[in-house]
Design an enzyme around this catalytic site. Structure first.
Site, short mmCIF file in Angstrom:
data_model
loop_
_atom_site.label_atom_id
_atom_site.label_comp_id
_atom_site.label_asym_id
_atom_site.label_seq_id
_atom_site.Cartn_x
_atom_site.Cartn_y
_atom_site.Cartn_z
N GLY A 149 19.94 -30.68 43.08
CA GLY A 149 20.84 -31.85 43.32
C GLY A 149 22.10 -31.58 44.02
O GLY A 149 22.38 -30.56 44.57
N GLY A 239 17.82 -22.88 38.55
CA GLY A 239 16.43 -22.85 39.29
C GLY A 239 16.20 -22.31 40.56
O GLY A 239 15.18 -21.54 40.95
N ASP A 268 27.19 -28.73 36.64
CA ASP A 268 27.56 -28.62 35.08
C ASP A 268 28.18 -27.30 34.76
O ASP A 268 28.54 -27.05 33.72
CB ASP A 268 26.07 -28.53 34.69
N ARG A 313 23.64 -32.11 31.43
CA ARG A 313 22.26 -32.08 30.85
C ARG A 313 22.14 -31.21 29.65
O ARG A 313 21.68 -31.63 28.46
CB ARG A 313 21.28 -31.57 31.75
N ILE A 426 30.01 -39.14 41.45
CA ILE A 426 30.79 -37.77 41.12
C ILE A 426 30.27 -36.67 42.06
O ILE A 426 30.64 -36.07 42.79
CB ILE A 426 31.04 -37.33 39.69
#
Length: 534
Positions: A149, A239, A268, A313, A426
Site C-alpha cells: 500500500g 509481506g 501501521d 489493521r 493520510i
C-alpha cells in the site's frame, strides 16, 4: 567441519557450522564465530553449484552473554570475491569527516535496558559505509521497487537511493521497476537519475506505482539475471520483506553476485525489532487534522459525537499516538484491547457518562478494532486481498450505526454523530520533515550496506542507531501495542476511558524497548505471527 570461504580483503569472520537449537555460549572466555548451513562449499566450487539450503543466522558469541547476529555477505557463497576501495574516500564532503567509515566490529544492541548482571544480549551490524566495497561503480546496475500500500515517504526513499548511488558511489545505471513485484516480469523499467527524482519527495504516493502480491521468486530472479541487474532495493512492509527474503534465497541458490536489501515500510508501524517504520510520524501528524475536525463538529452540537477511524489493521500505534498527541480524544479503541458495547463498564455506558459530563465526545477507532463484534458471514471472514490480508468490515460505520441505534432506543438523550474516515488522505500525503530525514538515512544506509557486499537484510534504527538486520528477524512476527505497557496507561490516563477488560483477562506483556519491566526485572515483547501485508 570445513569452513566457508570468505574474501581475504574483508574483515568478515570465517564462519563455521552452528546449530541454533543448542543455544549460545555466553560462558566462553573468547568470542566464537558460527555460520549455520546444512552444507558448506569449497573455495573452488562453481557458483552454479551453490545448494538451495536456506541460510540460518550467522552468529558470533563473546564474553558476558554477547551475541552478534550478522547478515549474509556475498562472500559467503561467492569464492574469492574481489573488493575495491570505497569511492567515498575521494569525495571531499565525506573524506573530511573523521571516522566516517564504520568500524567493522561496531554492533548495535537490540535491547538497551539492562540490570547489573544482565547478559549483553543480541547485537546487529552497525549500518554505514565500509572502507572496502564489492561493486565497481561502472559495473553496478541497480533497481528499485515499491510494493504494498501507499505510505508517506516512498518517493523520498526512491530519491535518496538514486542520489546516494549517483553522488556517493558514482553509480549511473539505476532503474525503477513499475507496479510492484509483478513489474519485474510484466512491466517496463523507468530510468532513474538525480534529475528525474529531483522533486518527487514533495509528492505523495510513488512514481514507480505499486501493487500487492505477485512475488514469484523464480520469475523475478530470471528477470534480474536477464537484465544484468546486480543490486535490488525493495521498499515495502512485512509481506514485501518476506518476498524479498525469498528472492534473496533464489539468488543465493543460483550463486549470483546480486545484493538484495529491504527498506521497511508500513504505515501501521508494526515491523518488529526496529524503532519505527517511515511514514508513521507523518501519519500521526495528518491524523490530527481529522481528530480536530471531529472535535469541532462534536462540540458544536448538543451531545455531539465525533468518530474518527484510523489505519491499524492489527496494530493500533497510529490511533494510540494520535490520541496522545491530540488530547481532544475521549476514547481510543485498538485491535490489541478488546471492548464490549452493552452493560456495566461497556462503551455505551461510558459514552452516556461522558456526554452528561462534557456535552460532547470524540472517539478514535483503529480499523482492526472490534472485528470480533461485527456480524459477518463465514465467507466474508475468509476473504483475503492480494497480499493475504483478511478483509475487514468497516468498524467505523458499524460502530456509528450501533451508537445511533442505542440512542434511538434510549430516548432520554438526543445525539448528533459525525463519522470521519481519513484513511486514504493520510496514506497519500507527502512525508513531513521528520520522515524526510528518516527516509534519507534509511536509503543511504541501504546503499552503504549493498555496496559493501551485504545482502539478505533490511535496514532500520535500533534506539536511534541504524543497523543491518537479517530478513528472518523482521518477517516472523508483527509488533503490537502492549496494553500492559506504560504508554497505554498514559493513554488511559489522558482520555480517562475504562480499559473495558478485566485485569485477569489481559493478555500480552510489556514492550521490551520501553522503561517498563515485569516484576522479575525481565523485558518482554508481545508479538503476533506475521501476516502477508503491505
Amino acid at each position: 567441519m570445513d569452513s566457508i570461504s570468505s574474501s581475504t580483503s574483508l574483515t568478515t569472520p570465517i564462519f563455521q557450522c552452528f546449530d541454533p537449537s543448542n543455544g549460545y555460549y555466553p560462558s566462553l572466555s573468547s568470542p566464537r564465530h558460527f555460520y549455520y548451513s546444512s552444507k558448506t562449499h569449497s573455495s573452488t566450487a562453481a557458483a552454479s553449484t551453490v545448494d538451495s539450503t536456506p541460510l540460518f543466522p550467522k552468529i558470533v558469541t563473546g564474553d558476558a552473554g554477547y551475541v552478534f547476529e550478522d547478515v549474509p555477505h556475498l562472500s559467503d557463497y561467492i569464492p574469492q570475491l574481489p573488493t575495491y576501495p570505497d569511492p567515498l574516500q575521494d569525495i571531499p564532503s565525506y573524506s573530511a569527516v573523521k571516522q566516517y567509515f564504520v568500524n567493522e566490529e561496531d554492533t548495535v544492541a537490540e535491547k538497551i535496558i539492562a540490570q547489573k548482571n544482565s547478559p549483553r544480549g543480541v547485537h546487529f551490524r552497525r549500518a554505514g559505509p565500509s572502507q572496502k566495497v564489492c561493486f565497481r561503480s561502472e559495473e553496478t546496475y541497480a533497481c528499485v521497487v515499491t510494493c504494498g500500500g501507499l505510505c508517506p515517504g516512498l518517493n523520498t526513499v526512491i530519491r535518496e537511493i538514486v542520489c546516494g548511488l549517483y553522488d556517493m558511489y558514482g553509480v549511473h545505471k539505476v532503474v525503477g521497476i513499475e507496479g510492484g513485484y509483478r513489474g519485474f516480469y510484466s512491466r517496463n523499467m523507468i530510468p532513474l537519475t538525480p534529475k528525474v527524482v529531483n522533486n518527487i519527495h514533495k509528492r505523495g504516493g510513488t512514481i514507480l506505482g505499486t501493487s500487492r502480491g505477485g512475488s514469484d521468486p523464480s520469475k523475478i530472479v530470471d528477470s534480474i539475471q536477464d537484465r544484468g541487474i546486480n543490486q535490488v532495493y525493495i521498499i515495502g512492509g512485512d509481506g514485501t520483506q518476506k518476498g524479498a527474503a525469498l528472492i534473496f534465497e533464489e539468488i543465493r541458490r543460483r550463486g549470483l553476485k546480486v545484493a538484495v536489501v529491504g527498506i521497511p515500510k508500513t504505515i501501521d508501524n508494526d515491523i518488529p525489532i526496529i524503532d519505527k517504520s517511515f511514514g508513521f510520524d507523518t501519519a500521526v501528524e495528518e491524523a490530527q487534522r481529522a481528530i480536530n475536525a471531529a472535535h469541532v463538529e462534536a462540540e458544536s452540537f448538543e451531545n455531539g459525537i465525533g468518530i474518527v477511524k484510523l489505519i491499524g489493521r492489527y496494530s493500533g500505534f497510529i490511533a494510540m499516538n494520535a490520541t496522545l498527541a491530540s488530547r481532544d480524544v475521549d476514547c481510543c479503541l485498538i485491535p490489541e484491547s478488546p471492548f464490549f458495547l452493552e452493560g456495566p463498564g461497556g462503551l455505551f455506558e461510558f459514552i452516556e457518562k461522558r456526554l452528561k459530563e462534557n456535552g460532547h465526545m470524540v472517539i478514535v477507532v483503529a480499523e482492526g478494532a472490534g472485528q470480533d463484534l461485527i456480524s459477518q458471514s463465514l465467507s466474508k471472514m475468509n476473504q483475503q486481498d492480494a497480499s493475504g490480508n483478511r478483509l475487514l468490515q468497516d468498524v467505523g460505520l458499524w460502530l456509528s450505526q450501533k451508537i445511533k441505534d442505542h440512542f434511538k432506543k434510549n430516548r432520554k438523550m438526543t445525539m448528533t454523530l459525525k463519522y470521519i474516515d481519513p484513511t486514504y488522505m493520510i496514506r497519500a500525503v507527502p512525508s513531513n520533515a521528520s520522515d524526510n530525514i528518516y527516509c534519507t538515512l534509511l536509503a543511504q544506509s541501504a546503499v552503504h550496506g549493498v555496496m559493501a557486499g551485504y545482502t539478505g537484510f533490511t535496514v532500520g534504527p535500533l534506539h536511534g542507531r541504524h543497523a543491518y538486520i537479517p530478513f528472518h528477524r523482521i518477517t516472523t512476527g508483527q509488533k503490537r501495542v502492549v496494553i500492559t505497557d506504560r504508554m497505554w496507561a498514559r493513554l488511559l490516563s489522558s482520555t480517562n476511558q475504562p480499559s473495558f477488560i478485566k485485569p485477569q483477562n489481559i493478555n500480552g506483556e510489556r514492550e521490551e524497548r520501553t522503561e517498563n519491566q515485569t516484576p522479575n526485572g525481565k523485558n518482554h515483547t508481545e508479538m503476533t505471527e506475521a501476516k502477508p501485508g503491505e
